[in-house]
Scaffold this active site. Sequence first.
Site, PDB file in Angstrom:
ATOM      1  N   LYS A   1     -10.360  -1.996  18.905  1.00 43.53           N
ATOM      2  CA  LYS A   1      -8.865  -2.132  19.159  1.00 43.53           C
ATOM      3  C   LYS A   1      -8.670  -2.508  20.705  1.00 43.53           C
ATOM      4  O   LYS A   1      -7.580  -3.365  21.224  1.00 43.53           O
ATOM      5  CB  LYS A   1      -8.053  -1.272  18.679  1.00 43.53           C
ATOM      6  CG  LYS A   1      -8.149  -1.329  17.137  1.00 43.53           C
ATOM      7  CD  LYS A   1      -7.325  -2.347  16.340  1.00 43.53           C
ATOM      8  CE  LYS A   1      -7.444  -2.031  14.651  1.00 43.53           C
ATOM      9  NZ  LYS A   1      -6.839  -2.844  13.953  1.00 43.53           N
TER      10      LYS A   1
ATOM     11  N   ASN B   1       0.813  -1.263   0.030  1.00 42.81           N
ATOM     12  CA  ASN B   1       0.161   0.127   0.039  1.00 42.81           C
ATOM     13  C   ASN B   1       0.733   1.280  -0.007  1.00 42.81           C
ATOM     14  O   ASN B   1       1.877   1.053  -0.119  1.00 42.81           O
ATOM     15  CB  ASN B   1      -1.024  -0.234   1.357  1.00 42.81           C
ATOM     16  CG  ASN B   1      -0.232   0.038   2.414  1.00 42.81           C
ATOM     17  OD1 ASN B   1       0.587   1.008   2.927  1.00 42.81           O
ATOM     18  ND2 ASN B   1      -0.325  -1.149   3.225  1.00 42.81           N
TER      19      ASN B   1
ATOM     20  N   PHE C   1      -3.498   3.773  15.492  1.00 41.96           N
ATOM     21  CA  PHE C   1      -3.583   4.824  14.349  1.00 41.96           C
ATOM     22  C   PHE C   1      -4.912   4.432  13.256  1.00 41.96           C
ATOM     23  O   PHE C   1      -5.097   3.021  13.177  1.00 41.96           O
ATOM     24  CB  PHE C   1      -2.386   5.163  13.538  1.00 41.96           C
ATOM     25  CG  PHE C   1      -1.455   6.186  13.986  1.00 41.96           C
ATOM     26  CD1 PHE C   1      -0.836   6.070  15.238  1.00 41.96           C
ATOM     27  CD2 PHE C   1      -1.457   7.262  13.346  1.00 41.96           C
ATOM     28  CE1 PHE C   1       0.111   7.069  15.599  1.00 41.96           C
ATOM     29  CE2 PHE C   1      -0.627   8.532  13.626  1.00 41.96           C
ATOM     30  CZ  PHE C   1       0.193   8.487  14.600  1.00 41.96           C
TER      31      PHE C   1
HETATM   32  O1  C5P Z   1      -8.039  -1.994  11.304  1.00 42.70           O
HETATM   33  P1  C5P Z   1      -7.288  -0.959  11.006  1.00 42.70           P
HETATM   34  O2  C5P Z   1      -6.152  -1.275   9.964  1.00 42.70           O
HETATM   35  O3  C5P Z   1      -7.825   0.147  10.447  1.00 42.70           O
HETATM   36  O4  C5P Z   1      -6.299  -0.520  12.245  1.00 42.70           O
HETATM   37  C1  C5P Z   1      -5.248   0.494  12.266  1.00 42.70           C
HETATM   38  C2  C5P Z   1      -4.463   0.412  13.246  1.00 42.70           C
HETATM   39  O5  C5P Z   1      -4.383  -0.959  13.731  1.00 42.70           O
HETATM   40  C3  C5P Z   1      -3.236   0.980  12.996  1.00 42.70           C
HETATM   41  O6  C5P Z   1      -2.489   1.239  14.415  1.00 42.70           O
HETATM   42  C4  C5P Z   1      -2.277  -0.349  12.569  1.00 42.70           C
HETATM   43  O7  C5P Z   1      -1.162  -0.034  13.110  1.00 42.70           O
HETATM   44  C5  C5P Z   1      -2.802  -1.103  13.388  1.00 42.70           C
HETATM   45  N1  C5P Z   1      -3.025  -2.551  12.745  1.00 42.70           N
HETATM   46  C6  C5P Z   1      -2.434  -3.627  13.132  1.00 42.70           C
HETATM   47  N2  C5P Z   1      -2.371  -4.946  12.497  1.00 42.70           N
HETATM   48  C7  C5P Z   1      -3.338  -5.233  11.602  1.00 42.70           C
HETATM   49  C8  C5P Z   1      -4.017  -4.188  11.307  1.00 42.70           C
HETATM   50  C9  C5P Z   1      -4.141  -2.888  11.834  1.00 42.70           C
HETATM   51  O8  C5P Z   1      -1.481  -3.520  14.116  1.00 42.70           O
HETATM   52  N3  C5P Z   1      -3.346  -6.484  10.952  1.00 42.70           N
END
Ligand code: C5P
Length: 406
Positions: free
Chosen positions: A350, A213, A332
């Site tokens: 989260k 990405n 984030f």
């Molecule tokens: O669920 P989403 O990707 O929108 O959440 C964003 C947050 O969760 C960010 O802090 C990102 O670094 C973390 N994240 C993570 N592992 C994932 C997906 C997101 O730590 N697989």
Amino acid sequence: MNDLAGKHIVLGLTGGIACYKAAELCRALLKEGATVQVVMTEAAEQFITPVTMQALSQRPVFDSQWDARASNNMPHINLSREADAILIAPCSADFMAKLVQGRADDLLSLMCLARPLDNVPLLLAPAMNREMWTHPATRRNVTQLKADGATIFDVGCGDQACGETGDGRMLEPQELLDEVIAFFQPKTLAGQHVLVTAGPTYEAIDPVRGITNLSSGKMGFAIARAAREAGAEVTLVAGPVHLATPRGVTRIDIQSAQNMHQAAVEYAQNATIFIATAAVADWRPANSAEQKIKKDGSGDVPKLTFVENPDILATLAQSPRGRSGALYCVGFAAESQDLLANAQAKRLRKGVPLLVGNIGPATFGQDDNALLLVDELGSKEMVRDSKLALARKLIADIATRIRARS
Ligand code: C5P
């Protein structure tokens, strides 16, 4: 940025070939907004002239304790009283030995001895041959100087002017500049260990293709830098990005979300704060082909199926240390709309005390950003600014939250 605006630095040069780097350092300090007064020892003038240093610093250079320009004839008092720091770069082995003994037979050592200890910090950038650096006498001197309150910057490792290779090179001007800037930042996270994830992940489809990405990693790297400037020990788990590692930060490079998960779980064991800025891929191809998937000319396209990646933030936030608060977790959210509502929902999903929202398309790859901090009580905006300025504000905010808990 003008990270040294209003700071007056006495830049001391002692005898060593690294004096040539002091010219660049002087310019770099000025560019960051500092004023610089150069003081040179006689030995330094064997390597670079006061003319060069005067032209660069835009001030006459001082090199003698008998300089009669000041009406009181006390340059060592006048110059040391107005300084915010004395930075000696390069600092020779001989000059370190002199400082240890408190000798004062030239202007620079006299100033170091005469400086008000509580107000004028002494910063040393050693530069010498590798044998001199590892010699027991220099080791003893380093220990003593630290005990006396001096800050001693690391030395670089590599080719030396003498033709040998090893430790003892003076840090590069940009590295020293970063150290000086860091020195002046408040140490709000002293004693903390911060783990940061940053950048995108790369999910392989086959050995030559993958899914990733647009995250540049800049926000996470700025946060790692700001945390280190605030006195924390910092581990940065980074996806594939082309960014320089912030000084003093331990960097672990990874590719996939699974790699990042593994590294984050491992390094979280000793961390007290976890800041998840990485744009982790939500899904990865169920099977990554061992060989390149070939076009066979039939017009058929490969069918990719996906599986979900582990959620690193949720895993750590729900771990025993995350739940108890021993590991303070910050998430984030990169959204494209409804930042507040989405960030609030994400914070609850989260299970983190603090979630930082930003608008994805307005931040990816940019040097500036705007943040929305969401906690259980409400939200707070941090208006558009450089990512480093925002990172420093965020770190100060997190430090306040951690202090408030204990
Ligand atoms: O669920 P989403 O990707 O929108 O959440 C964003 C947050 O969760 C960010 O802090 C990102 O670094 C973390 N994240 C993570 N592992 C994932 C997906 C997101 O730590 N697989």
